[in-house]
Motif scaffolding. Structure first.
Motif: not given
Ligand code: AMP
Length: 432
Positions: A263, A265, A290, A294, A299
């Motif tokens: 996960y 980023t 994200k 998910e 978001p």
């Protein structure tokens, strides 16, 4: 029939748990300085949360989860949490925290479970300390998380560590990189370890994580993720680094750092303990912009870290930072006969009620053995009572530090011992 704990599960006995409490106290203190709120999360969650949140392709989900069917009809698959970020995010979404504030900073302490091969520094039940900052996409948040990790190691006296930093970009940027890396790895398959060849197709980035000499050699010229990052990711990384520089935090940029979970980023980092053996990751983390969508939330960008408490303890002991002082007690009541024992039990209760650390003998031992026990436990005073003392309603009180001894009337005992005890609040504060 005798039993032993399960493989990879440990008991923490009182001498060791004192060191755990001390470490946890330092962590709570640090978090108070940062202004983060503590969350306490359940140990069991729906399996799906981790499968989605952590990623099906990861070792943690693919091989290491303790998953069970529960007794509901139809049975539901539940899992002992292998990490706490997914749970924290689940709680964040479930309680609509985003509607209450634009920015949330949480921390947690607690066990996690992974079915891994136990070895030094690696257990099947281990304990983590983590923080999660949700709501900010900005490098300031990344820098604060890394700084909190640096401060944590400082308060635990751990100085021999290396901070590795990388940017993993956004998922769309990783797609191109993944393809280029896989292409490269396929061309070198004969030079890679068996494990890496197995891993390569499902999760080529993990091959970069391998510590095996032949993998390191074979991937020395592999394409680098930074070459695939867009302008925004590059700028984010640069700004994060500039903030760390401004805080005087030392790090090395390590393009091989990919971390095990799906996960992440952009920012990824790891604190490597240089006094530890093969299992040298003290903690690590990064940005996970994200994950919240998910697992079903609106978001929201987020960044956090997780540290392993077992390894922090090992590292701080290697640095000679943790104290192993025996527990000290204020007074030890020594009874010489049956009636005196009744008095000792009752008076121990009274003195404990006044806030003193007090023990009396529960084994009906001789005076000599009781005195030995009092000395062994580091008692400051021995309070000795036999039939003469009961008749006179005064105890013999011996200062075990300087050996001086005096008679003290029973009704002055609480006050005198409290006055002689530095760690106690004043009597006003103890009385109801
Ligand atoms: P991870 O989520 O894999 O990054 O793990 C976070 C931290 O937990 C690691 O940096 C380790 O310090 C610790 N850790 C992970 N797995 C284990 C384990 N099996 N036993 C002990 N500590 C662990």
């Amino acid at each position: 029939m005798s039993y032993a704990s399960l493989k990879g599960f440990r008991d923490i006995l009182p001498e060791e748990s004192a060191r755990w409490r001390e470490m946890e106290r330092k962590i709570h203190d640090l978090m108070r300085r940062y202004g983060y709120g503590e969350v306490r999360l359940p140990m069991l969650e729906a399996t799906e949360l981790f499968a989605r949140g952590v990623g099906e392709g990861t070792d943690v989900v693919g091989k290491e989860m303790y998953s069970f069917l529960d007794k509901s009809d139809p049975p539901e698959s539940i899992t002992l949490r292998p990490e706490l970020t997914a749970s924290a995010v689940r709680a964040y979404v479930q309680h609509s925290i985003a509607q209450q504030s634009a920015f949330t900073a949480w921390y947690y302490l607690g066990p996690a479970f992974r079915y891994e091969q136990p070895q030094a520094g690696r257990y099947r039940q281990f304990h983590t300390f983590g923080i999660e900052l949700i709501g900010s996409e900005h490098p300031e948040a990344d820098a604060e998380v890394v700084a909190a990790g640096v401060d944590l190691l400082a308060v635990l006296g751990i100085t021999n560590f290396r901070l590795r930093l990388n940017s993993l970009g956004m998922p769309d940027e990783r797609v191109g990189y993944r393809a280029a890396l896989l292409d490269y790895l396929r061309g070198r398959a004969s030079e890679l370890s068996e494990e890496s060849v197995r891993r390569m197709e499902g999760n080529p980035l993990r091959v970069l994580d391998s510590k095996k000499e032949q993998d390191v050699r074979a991937t020395a010229d592999a394409p680098r993720l930074t070459e695939f990052l867009g302008a925004e990711s590059l700028e984010h990384f640069e700004r994060t680094r500039a903030l760390l520089d401004a805080m005087g935090i030392d790090y090395v940029v390590d393009p091989r750092l990919v971390r095990g979970l799906d996960y992440y980023t952009r920012t990824a980092f790891e604190f490597q303990g240089l006094d530890l053996g093969a299992q040298d990751a003290l903690g690590g983390g990064g940005r996970y912009d994200k994950l919240i969508e998910e697992v079903g939330g609106k978001p929201a960008p987020a960044v956090g870290f997780g540290f392993g408490l077992e390894r922090l303890l090992l590292a701080s002991e290697a640095a000679g930072a943790s104290s192993t002082a025996a527990p000290e007690i204020d007074a030890y009541l020594i009874a010489l006969d049956d009636e005196a024992r009744r008095w000792a039990v009752k008076t121990t209760h009274t003195l404990r009620g006044a806030g003193l650390r007090v023990e009396c003998d529960l084994l009906r031992r001789s005076m000599k053995a009781q005195m030995r026990d009092a000395n062994r436990k580091g008692a400051r005073f021995a309070v000795i009572v036999g039939s003469n003392e009961l008749a006179a309603r005064a105890a013999q009180v011996k200062n075990l530090g300087d050996g001086s001894q005096r008679d003290l009337p029973f009704d002055a005992l609480v006050e005198t011992l409290c006055e002689a005890t530095p760690h106690l609040p004043t009597p006003d504060q103890t009385s109801p």
